[in-house]
Design a protein around this motif. Sequence first.
Motif, short mmCIF file in Angstrom:
data_model
loop_
_atom_site.label_atom_id
_atom_site.label_comp_id
_atom_site.label_asym_id
_atom_site.label_seq_id
_atom_site.Cartn_x
_atom_site.Cartn_y
_atom_site.Cartn_z
N GLN A 1 30.92 47.24 29.54
CA GLN A 1 30.48 46.48 30.69
C GLN A 1 30.87 47.18 31.97
N LEU A 2 29.93 47.24 32.91
CA LEU A 2 30.18 47.86 34.20
C LEU A 2 29.75 46.92 35.30
N LEU A 3 30.46 46.99 36.43
CA LEU A 3 30.09 46.24 37.61
C LEU A 3 29.90 47.22 38.76
N GLU A 4 28.73 47.22 39.34
CA GLU A 4 28.47 48.11 40.46
C GLU A 4 28.49 47.32 41.76
N GLN A 5 29.32 47.79 42.68
CA GLN A 5 29.42 47.13 43.95
C GLN A 5 28.73 47.96 45.02
N SER A 6 28.06 47.27 45.93
CA SER A 6 27.43 47.98 47.04
C SER A 6 27.44 47.10 48.29
N PRO A 7 27.52 47.72 49.46
CA PRO A 7 27.77 49.14 49.64
C PRO A 7 29.24 49.49 49.38
N GLN A 8 29.52 50.77 49.29
CA GLN A 8 30.90 51.18 49.09
C GLN A 8 31.69 51.05 50.38
N PHE A 9 30.99 51.25 51.49
CA PHE A 9 31.65 51.23 52.79
C PHE A 9 30.71 50.56 53.80
N LEU A 10 31.27 49.73 54.67
CA LEU A 10 30.46 49.05 55.66
C LEU A 10 31.28 48.87 56.93
N SER A 11 30.72 49.32 58.04
CA SER A 11 31.40 49.18 59.33
C SER A 11 30.43 48.52 60.29
N TYR B 1 39.12 37.31 27.90
CA TYR B 1 39.63 37.10 29.26
C TYR B 1 39.91 38.39 30.02
N GLN B 2 39.42 39.53 29.52
CA GLN B 2 39.61 40.77 30.27
C GLN B 2 38.70 40.74 31.50
N LEU B 3 39.14 41.39 32.55
CA LEU B 3 38.36 41.48 33.78
C LEU B 3 37.78 42.87 33.94
N ILE B 4 36.51 42.91 34.30
CA ILE B 4 35.83 44.17 34.60
C ILE B 4 35.71 44.26 36.12
N THR C 1 37.31 40.36 63.13
CA THR C 1 38.16 41.51 62.82
C THR C 1 39.12 41.20 61.67
N GLY C 2 39.48 39.95 61.51
CA GLY C 2 40.36 39.54 60.42
C GLY C 2 39.71 39.63 59.05
N ASP C 3 38.40 39.85 59.01
CA ASP C 3 37.69 40.01 57.74
C ASP C 3 37.83 41.43 57.19
N THR C 4 38.34 42.32 57.99
CA THR C 4 38.52 43.72 57.58
C THR C 4 39.37 43.79 56.32
N GLY C 5 38.92 44.62 55.37
CA GLY C 5 39.68 44.78 54.14
C GLY C 5 38.82 45.38 53.05
N LEU C 6 39.41 45.48 51.87
CA LEU C 6 38.69 45.97 50.69
C LEU C 6 38.30 44.74 49.87
N TYR C 7 37.02 44.58 49.61
CA TYR C 7 36.53 43.45 48.84
C TYR C 7 36.21 43.93 47.41
N LEU C 8 36.79 43.24 46.45
CA LEU C 8 36.65 43.60 45.05
C LEU C 8 36.04 42.45 44.28
N CYS C 9 35.08 42.77 43.40
CA CYS C 9 34.56 41.74 42.51
C CYS C 9 35.08 42.05 41.10
N ALA C 10 35.23 41.03 40.31
CA ALA C 10 35.73 41.18 38.95
C ALA C 10 35.00 40.20 38.04
N GLY C 11 34.42 40.72 36.98
CA GLY C 11 33.68 39.89 36.04
C GLY C 11 34.52 39.57 34.82
N GLY C 12 34.41 38.35 34.36
CA GLY C 12 35.17 37.94 33.19
C GLY C 12 34.45 38.37 31.92
N GLY C 13 35.13 39.23 31.14
CA GLY C 13 34.56 39.72 29.89
C GLY C 13 35.15 39.00 28.70
N SER C 14 35.05 39.66 27.55
CA SER C 14 35.58 39.05 26.33
C SER C 14 37.10 39.03 26.36
#
Lengths: 110, 114
Positions: free
Chosen positions: A2-12, A96-99, A81-94
């Motif tokens: 299982q793979l999760l693709e996030q986009s965009p990688q960078f946003l300013s 209870y592992q997270l992808i 400006t307080g929203d600045t940060g790294l946003y990560l998504c994680a999918g629940g797999g079999s």
Amino acid sequence: TQLLEQSPQFLSIQEGENLTVYCNSSSVFSSLQWYRQEPGEGPVLLVTVVTGGEVKKLKRLTFQFGDARKDSSLHITAAQTGDTGLYLCAGGGSNYQLIWGAGTKLIIKP
Amino acid sequence: KAGVTQTPRYLIKTRGQQVTLSCSPISGHRSVSWYQQTPGQGLQFLFEYFSETQRNKGNFPGRFSGRQFSNSRSEMNVSTLELGDSALYLCASSFISSGANVLTFGAGSRLTVL
């Protein structure tokens, strides 16, 4: 695998603008979580969605889980400006592992 | 309720040395996971412990090991350090909510290998 693709990688963007971050996969997930990480800190959970089509709102942040539970989006209205940060998504797999997605680095300029 | 505590926060080692990192989970949480985070590879899962037993393991070499104690505190060890082991090592304690594995992360241990 299982793979999760996030986009965009960078946003300013400028403060006050709207933005959307996407998390896509060809696999079905039992749940989808979004985390935000600030420099020097660990990721902090923003939301968990578990039902296909589910929409959750957290102040100016809107999270959606796709109907087929294969994708998700995070929309921020009137970014601050307080929203600045790294946003990560994680999918629940079999078992209870997270992808994890690779992350979206968001910079909000004043 | 205290959060997840990781020690040390920063450390510098040289190639060939070994390092031990410690993690104290949220009181009552029995599951602890470890992750490696680098700019190039993102968040990579190392292993998960539940009630002193390794429940899941990522694709890391045997130089990376961990354990969990009866009080749920966990340690991870990296032996024969390589330059590529420089990273932020994150620990998370977790619980199951609405069928989802919800993680609370510590601030991490920043390892630099020279």
